[in-house]
Design an enzyme around this catalytic site. Structure first.
Site, PDB file in Angstrom:
ATOM      1  N   ALA A 126       0.813  -1.221   0.000  1.00 35.03           N
ATOM      2  CA  ALA A 126       0.000   0.000   0.000  1.00 35.03           C
ATOM      3  C   ALA A 126       0.843   1.267   0.000  1.00 35.03           C
ATOM      4  O   ALA A 126       0.346   2.341   0.314  1.00 35.03           O
ATOM      5  CB  ALA A 126      -0.930  -0.021   1.209  1.00 35.03           C
ATOM      6  N   ASN A 193       1.244  -3.001   7.853  1.00 34.40           N
ATOM      7  CA  ASN A 193       2.020  -3.540   6.734  1.00 34.40           C
ATOM      8  C   ASN A 193       2.900  -2.481   6.086  1.00 34.40           C
ATOM      9  O   ASN A 193       4.045  -2.745   5.716  1.00 34.40           O
ATOM     10  CB  ASN A 193       1.078  -4.171   5.713  1.00 34.40           C
ATOM     11  CG  ASN A 193       0.428  -5.428   6.268  1.00 34.40           C
ATOM     12  OD1 ASN A 193       1.110  -6.377   6.626  1.00 34.40           O
ATOM     13  ND2 ASN A 193      -0.885  -5.421   6.389  1.00 34.40           N
ATOM     14  N   HIS A 223      -0.846   7.637   3.634  1.00 30.85           N
ATOM     15  CA  HIS A 223       0.457   7.367   4.244  1.00 30.85           C
ATOM     16  C   HIS A 223       1.411   8.483   3.834  1.00 30.85           C
ATOM     17  O   HIS A 223       1.694   8.642   2.646  1.00 30.85           O
ATOM     18  CB  HIS A 223       1.006   6.019   3.771  1.00 30.85           C
ATOM     19  CG  HIS A 223       0.100   4.865   4.047  1.00 30.85           C
ATOM     20  ND1 HIS A 223      -0.134   4.383   5.315  1.00 30.85           N
ATOM     21  CD2 HIS A 223      -0.660   4.120   3.221  1.00 30.85           C
ATOM     22  CE1 HIS A 223      -0.977   3.370   5.252  1.00 30.85           C
ATOM     23  NE2 HIS A 223      -1.329   3.196   3.994  1.00 30.85           N
TER      24      HIS A 223
HETATM   25  N1  LIG Z   1       1.624  -5.403   2.312  1.00 30.80           N
HETATM   26  C1  LIG Z   1       0.621  -4.525   2.331  1.00 30.80           C
HETATM   27  O1  LIG Z   1       0.787  -3.323   2.080  1.00 30.80           O
HETATM   28  C2  LIG Z   1      -0.737  -5.015   2.677  1.00 30.80           C
HETATM   29  C3  LIG Z   1      -1.846  -4.223   2.403  1.00 30.80           C
HETATM   30  C4  LIG Z   1      -3.093  -4.721   2.695  1.00 30.80           C
HETATM   31  C5  LIG Z   1      -3.248  -5.951   3.302  1.00 30.80           C
HETATM   32  N2  LIG Z   1      -2.141  -6.671   3.611  1.00 30.80           N
HETATM   33  C6  LIG Z   1      -2.250  -7.965   4.303  1.00 30.80           C
HETATM   34  O2  LIG Z   1      -2.494  -8.999   3.375  1.00 30.80           O
HETATM   35  C7  LIG Z   1      -3.261 -10.034   4.020  1.00 30.80           C
HETATM   36  C8  LIG Z   1      -4.496 -10.337   3.164  1.00 30.80           C
HETATM   37  O3  LIG Z   1      -5.276  -9.160   3.032  1.00 30.80           O
HETATM   38  P1  LIG Z   1      -6.759  -9.241   2.427  1.00 30.80           P
HETATM   39  O4  LIG Z   1      -7.233  -7.843   2.269  1.00 30.80           O
HETATM   40  O5  LIG Z   1      -6.796 -10.150   1.245  1.00 30.80           O
HETATM   41  O6  LIG Z   1      -7.542  -9.922   3.653  1.00 30.80           O
HETATM   42  P2  LIG Z   1      -8.975 -10.631   3.634  1.00 30.80           P
HETATM   43  O7  LIG Z   1      -9.456 -10.584   5.044  1.00 30.80           O
HETATM   44  O8  LIG Z   1      -9.832 -10.071   2.566  1.00 30.80           O
HETATM   45  O9  LIG Z   1      -8.633 -12.143   3.234  1.00 30.80           O
HETATM   46  C9  LIG Z   1      -7.822 -12.972   4.041  1.00 30.80           C
HETATM   47  C10 LIG Z   1      -8.225 -14.426   3.778  1.00 30.80           C
HETATM   48  O10 LIG Z   1      -7.268 -15.252   4.438  1.00 30.80           O
HETATM   49  C11 LIG Z   1      -7.964 -16.262   5.152  1.00 30.80           C
HETATM   50  N3  LIG Z   1      -7.140 -16.638   6.306  1.00 30.80           N
HETATM   51  C12 LIG Z   1      -6.938 -15.968   7.469  1.00 30.80           C
HETATM   52  N4  LIG Z   1      -6.098 -16.631   8.257  1.00 30.80           N
HETATM   53  C13 LIG Z   1      -5.750 -17.745   7.583  1.00 30.80           C
HETATM   54  C14 LIG Z   1      -4.893 -18.844   7.880  1.00 30.80           C
HETATM   55  N5  LIG Z   1      -4.241 -18.906   9.041  1.00 30.80           N
HETATM   56  N6  LIG Z   1      -4.761 -19.813   6.955  1.00 30.80           N
HETATM   57  C15 LIG Z   1      -5.418 -19.741   5.779  1.00 30.80           C
HETATM   58  N7  LIG Z   1      -6.253 -18.739   5.452  1.00 30.80           N
HETATM   59  C16 LIG Z   1      -6.410 -17.757   6.339  1.00 30.80           C
HETATM   60  C17 LIG Z   1      -9.291 -15.654   5.549  1.00 30.80           C
HETATM   61  O11 LIG Z   1     -10.269 -16.671   5.764  1.00 30.80           O
HETATM   62  C18 LIG Z   1      -9.604 -14.776   4.348  1.00 30.80           C
HETATM   63  O12 LIG Z   1     -10.352 -15.478   3.361  1.00 30.80           O
HETATM   64  C19 LIG Z   1      -3.591  -9.515   5.422  1.00 30.80           C
HETATM   65  O13 LIG Z   1      -2.687 -10.028   6.368  1.00 30.80           O
HETATM   66  C20 LIG Z   1      -3.400  -8.017   5.304  1.00 30.80           C
HETATM   67  O14 LIG Z   1      -3.041  -7.407   6.527  1.00 30.80           O
HETATM   68  C21 LIG Z   1      -0.911  -6.243   3.280  1.00 30.80           C
END
Ligand SMILES: NC(=O)c1ccc[n+]([C@@H]2O[C@H](COP(=O)([O-])OP(=O)(O)OC[C@H]3O[C@@H](n4cnc5c(N)ncnc54)[C@H](O)[C@@H]3O)[C@@H](O)[C@H]2O)c1
Length: 282
Positions: A126, A193, A223
């Protein structure tokens, strides 16, 4: 063609799967897993061309015949699975980069990757401008990240368990936290993140300052990075629209994930500033 396995079928995972399905990413999506079987099945129903196998547990995903596992699940999922992925000699793309603010997790993952000869891909997520931060890393003295979000995007954060402030009680821009990035992770795990990616690119999580602001008047995730040192200074601001399906996740993060995996899967020669899928090593 690279064979991709997907851990997490939510907002980011679905966008990646659909990018492969529509051939925006030149790869095969062969296996998917989600802790919620319903989420995996719902995604699979939208992938008539790819027809990935839904594994019944994460280990079957990690031992599947894939080149890379894309983690798009949660910090705990990364903690639980990174080592198994690497030991199975698969590359790993990490979205839950906040988990890497914990040095012990970071070091285990990168040491294992070196030992097993696998690549760790960390999309810029992000935020943008990390190439500049990386370039001046040795000359950096101060880095401050001010993240401003609507209180709804911070709802559920452990910060509120220990505070008199509630998301609904915030009526004007309010600084909830100011301090080292490493300490923000336990208070706002789903929102660090960017702080983690910035810390890893720059001077680490103990020396990177994070200011978390809740603003009920904004509909963006903003940000602002201010960095200075003997190289001079740089200030940049990213104004992100939340993704339609998850207000905690910026749309830019979704696009960045797709771009980084596309880069990994393509044979194109890419410019270094464009190579947001580079592995970081501190
Ligand atoms: N790097 C970045 O800048 C950035 C930005 C946004 C989100 N993220 C991270 O990316 C990840 C995914 O984000 P998203 O928006 O797709 O989230 P989301 O909530 O839309 O989807 C996450 C999915 O992972 C599944 N899940 C959760 N824990 C699990 C586990 N232990 N094993 C298997 N599946 C599991 C959930 O059931 C859900 O379907 C999150 O950790 C979020 O914090 C990172």
């Amino acid at each position: 063609m690279k064979r991709v396995g997907l851990l997490g079928c939510g907002t980011i995972g679905s966008a990646i799967a659909l990018a492969i399905e529509s051939r925006s990413i030149h790869a095969e999506l062969t296996h998917i897993y989600d802790a919620s079987r319903a989420a995996a099945e719902s995604l699979a129903s939208r992938l008539p061309e790819s027809r990935p196998e839904i594994t019944s547990n994460p280990n079957l995903l990690f031992t599947s015949r894939t080149d890379i596992i894309v983690e798009a699940a949660a910090q705990q999922a990364l903690r639980d699975s990174a080592l198994a992925v690497i030991q199975n000699r698969k590359d790993l793309m990490i979205m839950s980069v906040g988990a890497l603010l914990d040095d012990s997790i970071h070091d285990v993952i990168f040491e294992a990757a070196r030992e097993f000869g696998t690549r760790i891909i960390i999309p810029s997520g992000a935020i943008a401008g990390l190439d500049g931060i990386r370039a001046v890393r040795a000359k950096l003295e101060r880095v401050t990240l001010t993240t401003t979000k609507h209180p709804d995007s911070l709802r559920g954060a452990p910060f509120f368990d220990k505070s008199d402030v509630t998301p609904d009680g915030i009526t004007s821009p309010t600084v909830l936290y100011e301090g080292p990035a490493v300490d923000a992770v336990s208070l706002f795990p789903a929102n660090v993140n960017v702080a983690a990616a910035l810390s890893l690119a720059g001077i680490g999580g103990s020396r990177t300052t994070v200011r978390m602001v809740a603003d009920p008047n904004t509909d963006k995730n903003t940000h602002r990075v201010e960095a200075s040192g003997t190289f001079g200074g740089m200030t940049f601001e990213i104004e992100n629209v939340p993704s339609p399906t998850n207000p905690k996740t910026s749309w830019l993060a979704v696009l960045s994930a797709v771009e980084a995996l596309g880069g990994y899967c393509s044979d194109d020669v890419r410019s270094s500033s464009n190579r947001n899928g580079a592995a970081y090593n501190r």
